[in-house]
Write a protein that holds these residues in place. Structure first.
Motif, PDB file in Angstrom:
ATOM      1  N   LEU A   8       0.834  -1.208   0.000  1.00 24.71           N
ATOM      2  CA  LEU A   8       0.000   0.000   0.000  1.00 24.71           C
ATOM      3  C   LEU A   8       0.864   1.252   0.000  1.00 24.71           C
ATOM      4  CD1 LEU A   8      -2.753  -1.067   2.576  1.00 24.71           C
ATOM      5  CD2 LEU A   8      -3.104  -0.651   0.141  1.00 24.71           C
ATOM      6  N   LYS A   9       1.927   1.254   0.795  1.00 24.76           N
ATOM      7  CA  LYS A   9       2.814   2.421   0.873  1.00 24.76           C
ATOM      8  C   LYS A   9       3.537   2.665  -0.454  1.00 24.76           C
ATOM      9  CE  LYS A   9       3.607   2.837   5.782  1.00 24.76           C
ATOM     10  NZ  LYS A   9       4.562   2.967   6.851  1.00 24.76           N
ATOM     11  N   LYS A  10       3.975   1.597  -1.109  1.00 28.20           N
ATOM     12  CA  LYS A  10       4.652   1.738  -2.406  1.00 28.20           C
ATOM     13  C   LYS A  10       3.709   2.327  -3.448  1.00 28.20           C
ATOM     14  CE  LYS A  10       8.019  -1.962  -1.884  1.00 28.20           C
ATOM     15  NZ  LYS A  10       8.381  -3.327  -2.258  1.00 28.20           N
ATOM     16  N   ILE A  11       2.487   1.799  -3.489  1.00 30.52           N
ATOM     17  CA  ILE A  11       1.493   2.294  -4.455  1.00 30.52           C
ATOM     18  C   ILE A  11       1.164   3.758  -4.164  1.00 30.52           C
ATOM     19  CG2 ILE A  11      -0.893   2.043  -5.270  1.00 30.52           C
ATOM     20  CD1 ILE A  11      -0.576  -1.005  -4.612  1.00 30.52           C
ATOM     21  N   ALA A  12       0.942   4.080  -2.878  1.00 33.36           N
ATOM     22  CA  ALA A  12       0.621   5.459  -2.494  1.00 33.36           C
ATOM     23  C   ALA A  12       1.765   6.397  -2.851  1.00 33.36           C
ATOM     24  CB  ALA A  12       0.308   5.527  -1.004  1.00 33.36           C
ATOM     25  N   SER A  13       2.989   5.992  -2.584  1.00 29.07           N
ATOM     26  CA  SER A  13       4.150   6.815  -2.892  1.00 29.07           C
ATOM     27  C   SER A  13       4.260   7.088  -4.395  1.00 29.07           C
ATOM     28  CB  SER A  13       5.410   6.128  -2.376  1.00 29.07           C
ATOM     29  OG  SER A  13       6.541   6.876  -2.682  1.00 29.07           O
ATOM     30  N   LYS A  14       4.042   6.039  -5.190  1.00 31.08           N
ATOM     31  CA  LYS A  14       4.104   6.186  -6.650  1.00 31.08           C
ATOM     32  C   LYS A  14       3.062   7.196  -7.140  1.00 31.08           C
ATOM     33  CE  LYS A  14       2.233   3.138  -9.491  1.00 31.08           C
ATOM     34  NZ  LYS A  14       1.956   1.908 -10.237  1.00 31.08           N
ATOM     35  N   ASN A  55      -8.396   6.996 -10.657  1.00 32.14           N
ATOM     36  CA  ASN A  55      -9.012   5.687 -10.942  1.00 32.14           C
ATOM     37  C   ASN A  55      -7.969   4.581 -10.966  1.00 32.14           C
ATOM     38  OD1 ASN A  55     -11.619   6.724 -11.101  1.00 32.14           O
ATOM     39  ND2 ASN A  55     -11.562   6.952 -13.324  1.00 32.14           N
ATOM     40  N   ASP A  56      -6.820   4.869 -11.585  1.00 30.36           N
ATOM     41  CA  ASP A  56      -5.717   3.888 -11.613  1.00 30.36           C
ATOM     42  C   ASP A  56      -5.212   3.594 -10.200  1.00 30.36           C
ATOM     43  OD1 ASP A  56      -5.875   3.819 -14.371  1.00 30.36           O
ATOM     44  OD2 ASP A  56      -4.138   5.131 -14.692  1.00 30.36           O
ATOM     45  N   PHE A  57      -5.066   4.637  -9.420  1.00 33.22           N
ATOM     46  CA  PHE A  57      -4.623   4.514  -8.027  1.00 33.22           C
ATOM     47  C   PHE A  57      -5.604   3.622  -7.250  1.00 33.22           C
ATOM     48  CE2 PHE A  57      -3.742   7.288  -4.000  1.00 33.22           C
ATOM     49  CZ  PHE A  57      -2.960   6.289  -3.461  1.00 33.22           C
ATOM     50  N   GLU A  58      -6.888   3.889  -7.428  1.00 35.23           N
ATOM     51  CA  GLU A  58      -7.932   3.129  -6.731  1.00 35.23           C
ATOM     52  C   GLU A  58      -7.887   1.643  -7.112  1.00 35.23           C
ATOM     53  OE1 GLU A  58     -12.592   3.978  -5.794  1.00 35.23           O
ATOM     54  OE2 GLU A  58     -11.937   4.247  -7.875  1.00 35.23           O
ATOM     55  N   LYS A  59      -7.728   1.361  -8.404  1.00 37.00           N
ATOM     56  CA  LYS A  59      -7.659  -0.040  -8.865  1.00 37.00           C
ATOM     57  C   LYS A  59      -6.477  -0.777  -8.232  1.00 37.00           C
ATOM     58  CE  LYS A  59      -9.733   0.851 -13.365  1.00 37.00           C
ATOM     59  NZ  LYS A  59      -9.450   1.093 -14.780  1.00 37.00           N
ATOM     60  N   GLU A  60      -5.326  -0.111  -8.214  1.00 39.46           N
ATOM     61  CA  GLU A  60      -4.139  -0.751  -7.638  1.00 39.46           C
ATOM     62  C   GLU A  60      -4.313  -1.011  -6.141  1.00 39.46           C
ATOM     63  OE1 GLU A  60      -0.123   0.478  -8.742  1.00 39.46           O
ATOM     64  OE2 GLU A  60      -1.035   1.744 -10.287  1.00 39.46           O
ATOM     65  N   ILE A  78      -7.188   5.215   2.461  1.00 43.14           N
ATOM     66  CA  ILE A  78      -6.690   5.618   1.133  1.00 43.14           C
ATOM     67  C   ILE A  78      -7.845   5.673   0.145  1.00 43.14           C
ATOM     68  CG2 ILE A  78      -5.251   4.933  -0.831  1.00 43.14           C
ATOM     69  CD1 ILE A  78      -3.249   3.771   1.194  1.00 43.14           C
ATOM     70  N   LEU A  79      -8.695   4.650   0.141  1.00 44.36           N
ATOM     71  CA  LEU A  79      -9.836   4.603  -0.781  1.00 44.36           C
ATOM     72  C   LEU A  79     -10.817   5.744  -0.500  1.00 44.36           C
ATOM     73  CD1 LEU A  79     -10.388   0.747  -0.976  1.00 44.36           C
ATOM     74  CD2 LEU A  79      -9.475   2.244  -2.774  1.00 44.36           C
ATOM     75  N   LEU A  84     -13.039  11.059  -2.154  1.00 46.36           N
ATOM     76  CA  LEU A  84     -13.254  12.478  -1.872  1.00 46.36           C
ATOM     77  C   LEU A  84     -12.606  13.348  -2.942  1.00 46.36           C
ATOM     78  CD1 LEU A  84     -14.213  14.792  -0.016  1.00 46.36           C
ATOM     79  CD2 LEU A  84     -12.051  14.542   1.216  1.00 46.36           C
ATOM     80  N   LYS A  85     -11.373  13.033  -3.313  1.00 43.39           N
ATOM     81  CA  LYS A  85     -10.663  13.829  -4.330  1.00 43.39           C
ATOM     82  C   LYS A  85     -11.384  13.752  -5.670  1.00 43.39           C
ATOM     83  CE  LYS A  85      -7.186  16.372  -5.599  1.00 43.39           C
ATOM     84  NZ  LYS A  85      -7.226  17.778  -5.294  1.00 43.39           N
ATOM     85  N   LYS A  86     -11.877  12.574  -6.036  1.00 43.71           N
ATOM     86  CA  LYS A  86     -12.620  12.440  -7.297  1.00 43.71           C
ATOM     87  C   LYS A  86     -13.913  13.254  -7.252  1.00 43.71           C
ATOM     88  CE  LYS A  86     -12.865   7.940  -7.993  1.00 43.71           C
ATOM     89  NZ  LYS A  86     -12.967   6.615  -8.616  1.00 43.71           N
ATOM     90  N   TYR A  87     -14.594  13.231  -6.100  1.00 40.18           N
ATOM     91  CA  TYR A  87     -15.824  14.009  -5.960  1.00 40.18           C
ATOM     92  C   TYR A  87     -15.539  15.499  -6.155  1.00 40.18           C
ATOM     93  CZ  TYR A  87     -19.905  16.272  -4.054  1.00 40.18           C
ATOM     94  OH  TYR A  87     -20.998  17.083  -3.910  1.00 40.18           O
TER      95      TYR A  87
END
Length: 190
Positions: A8-14, A55-60, A78-79, A84-87
């Motif tokens: 999760l941290k790696k994906i969030a950092s990316k 959307n890509d972030f959410e899928k990962e 994170i989700l 919220l950001k998408k809204y």
């Protein structure tokens, strides 16, 4: 640290790094490094690209399997943040409502680029105002006056290139026409 938390941290950092690249002025406000060659894309397409990135972030994130309650909580937060950001980008985007948001952005651009204000930066300011006019957002007289003062400041102090000065002059005319059209609509004149 569990495997899911490190994933999760790696994906969030990316994705945070991708966000910073697409939002250099906002990133700079949050302590990031300023990239003089890149500025926010405030067009509708720019906001749509940000939604695609989310959307890509959410899928990962959804693909990561939880191993414990702490991981599950971290993943849910994170989700929730992505949702919220998408809204905000889709429904409550300040750039779709008021010229004031563009003026704050332009002021920050001028402030952060004061030592290196080039034609690319000024063209980006012009494009931001054109986007504001295309969205037919609310322009009050105070915002219009502030925008004109900013543009005149740029023309007098920083801009030597006559083509850029011409673009900025077109900006002023654009702002005047937007506010005149709003007043005509308000008074029932067309």
């Amino acid at each position: 640290m569990s495997n899911s938390k490190s994933a999760l941290k790696k994906i969030a950092s990316k994705h945070i790094n991708k966000w910073r690249i697409k939002n250099p002025i906002q990133s700079r406000l949050n302590g990031g490094i300023l990239n003089h060659l890149q500025l926010e894309d405030l067009t509708v397409g720019g906001f749509e690209n940000q939604i695609l990135l989310l959307n890509d972030f959410e899928k990962e994130i959804k693909l990561v399997k939880n191993f414990d309650k702490e991981d599950e909580f971290f993943k849910k937060e994170i989700l929730r943040s992505i949702k919220l950001k998408k809204y905000i980008l889709k429904n409550d985007n300040p750039y779709k409502r008021s010229l004031n948001s563009y003026l704050k952005y332009i002021t920050l651009v001028i402030y952060f680029h004061k030592e290196n204000l080039n034609s690319h930066t000024v063209e980006n300011i012009y494009r931001a105002l054109v986007t504001a006019s295309e969205l037919k957002i609310n322009v009050n007289l105070e915002d219009q006056k502030f925008a004109q003062d900013l543009i005149i400041y740029l023309m007098k102090i920083h801009v030597k290139d006559w083509r850029i000065k011409k673009q900025l002059d077109m900006c002023i005319k654009l702002l005047i026409s937007i506010s005149l059209n709003k007043e005509k609509n308000y008074l029932g004149l067309k």
